[in-house]
Design an enzyme around this catalytic site. Sequence first.
Site, PDB file in Angstrom:
ATOM      1  N   ARG A  93      24.916  16.664  34.847  1.00  5.12           N
ATOM      2  CA  ARG A  93      25.659  15.424  34.636  1.00  5.12           C
ATOM      3  C   ARG A  93      25.165  14.293  35.537  1.00  5.12           C
ATOM      4  O   ARG A  93      25.290  13.116  35.189  1.00  5.12           O
ATOM      5  CB  ARG A  93      27.152  15.662  34.867  1.00  5.12           C
ATOM      6  N   CYS A 117      28.404  21.143  34.154  1.00  7.04           N
ATOM      7  CA  CYS A 117      29.496  22.110  34.216  1.00  7.04           C
ATOM      8  C   CYS A 117      30.557  21.814  33.163  1.00  7.04           C
ATOM      9  O   CYS A 117      30.889  20.668  32.893  1.00  7.04           O
ATOM     10  CB  CYS A 117      30.157  22.094  35.590  1.00  7.04           C
ATOM     11  N   VAL A 124      32.131   8.720  31.016  1.00 11.54           N
ATOM     12  CA  VAL A 124      31.291   7.722  31.684  1.00 11.54           C
ATOM     13  C   VAL A 124      31.749   6.307  31.353  1.00 11.54           C
ATOM     14  O   VAL A 124      31.002   5.354  31.564  1.00 11.54           O
ATOM     15  CB  VAL A 124      29.810   7.912  31.294  1.00 11.54           C
TER      16      VAL A 124
END
EC number: 2.5.1.7
Length: 416
Positions: A93, A117, A124
């Site tokens: 990420r 994960c 975002v």
Amino acid sequence: MQKLIIQGGVRLSGDVTISGAKNAALPILCASLLTGETLVVENVPHLNDITTMLDLLQQMGVRTNVDSNRTTELTAAYLSNLVAPYEMVKTMRAAILVLGPMLARAGAAKVSLPGGCAIGLRPVDQHIKGLQAMGAEIEIEHGYIHAKAKRLNGAHIVMDIVTVTGTENLMMAATLAEGTTVLENAAREPEVMDLANCLIAMGARIQGVGTDIITIEGVESLHGTHYCVMPDRIESGTFLVAAAASGGEIYLRQTRTDTMDAVLDKLMEAGAAIESGEDWIHLKMNNPPKSVNLRTAPYPAFPTDMQAQFMVLNTIATGTAIITETIFENRFMHVQELERMNADIKVEGNTAVVCGVAGLDGANVMATDLRASACLVLAGLIARGETIVDRIYHLDRGYERIEEKLSALGARIRRS
């Protein structure tokens, strides 16, 4: 697929040298995109996420060199590719952190929506909202963020939620913007401060570091510098909990005590005897642990990245503990695996109630994310018999040579 095989029941004892913080190193590596000069970064941990980030930066045109002392040189004299593809972003990420600096320096960026994960949505939208406030034109098509701007402009940005990567992305972008940017409700995490200090060393003008209001005055260009990544406070906490849960004694070297108040307070509440200096911590556990209630929240409160490890400590503690997770909505996925080891845990919504038992039993368990994998290793260390932890590629994303460090403390653990 690799796994860890652990024979439990050993009291851990000895010294551990703490590695550089992954969550500080990743944005600092991305800061290399902001200058054409060479950025030299010391104390970079050797982890899968770091390797992925370096591969991504190389694909963009950044020249990199890593020596045997974990020092990394990065030179982004010319950015030949302004795309962060799904194939590289899906496992990490933090790759979203190339968006702000790439847009600020090159005027365009195409970044895949992130993976990593499976512990929550972690949207975002705050990154996008902030960059749009700074004048960026942004569209999302086919799973990619398409951004462009001739030059970003300073803006007053109030973030709806506290977001570490959002704060970092906008702070990096603002260093090259025209005018002044104010970030309100900014993250205060030490890793954000570490990035800010690196940017300041590169010539950025940043005030309010460590507070929830950060002010950045844009400059025409940044220059190269030498910078040393801070020690990993989560690795430090993980080893301290491992020692406490095993009834052991441990001495951490090259750590940062001032970043760990919440964790150290809870360990002492659990019964640990702790001494510390600026860069060292000594823990000794003389009695069985007492249960401790936890509530995760943004820094300086108790970190969500230590929640799973403390849950293991509570499984064998005297009494009942209530653990409340306020950061991520899916961060109790390790509970089912701990229950396979005889843990007594009840989950309702974002709260887990942990009743201490006499001991855990070894079992075959499967890691679901980075910190859950660490908690299962800790559980295996204190369990009766053998524990096999599968899918440890999660572990390798955030812990450097964890089985070697644990073996040096007396743990019976091996990779297969």
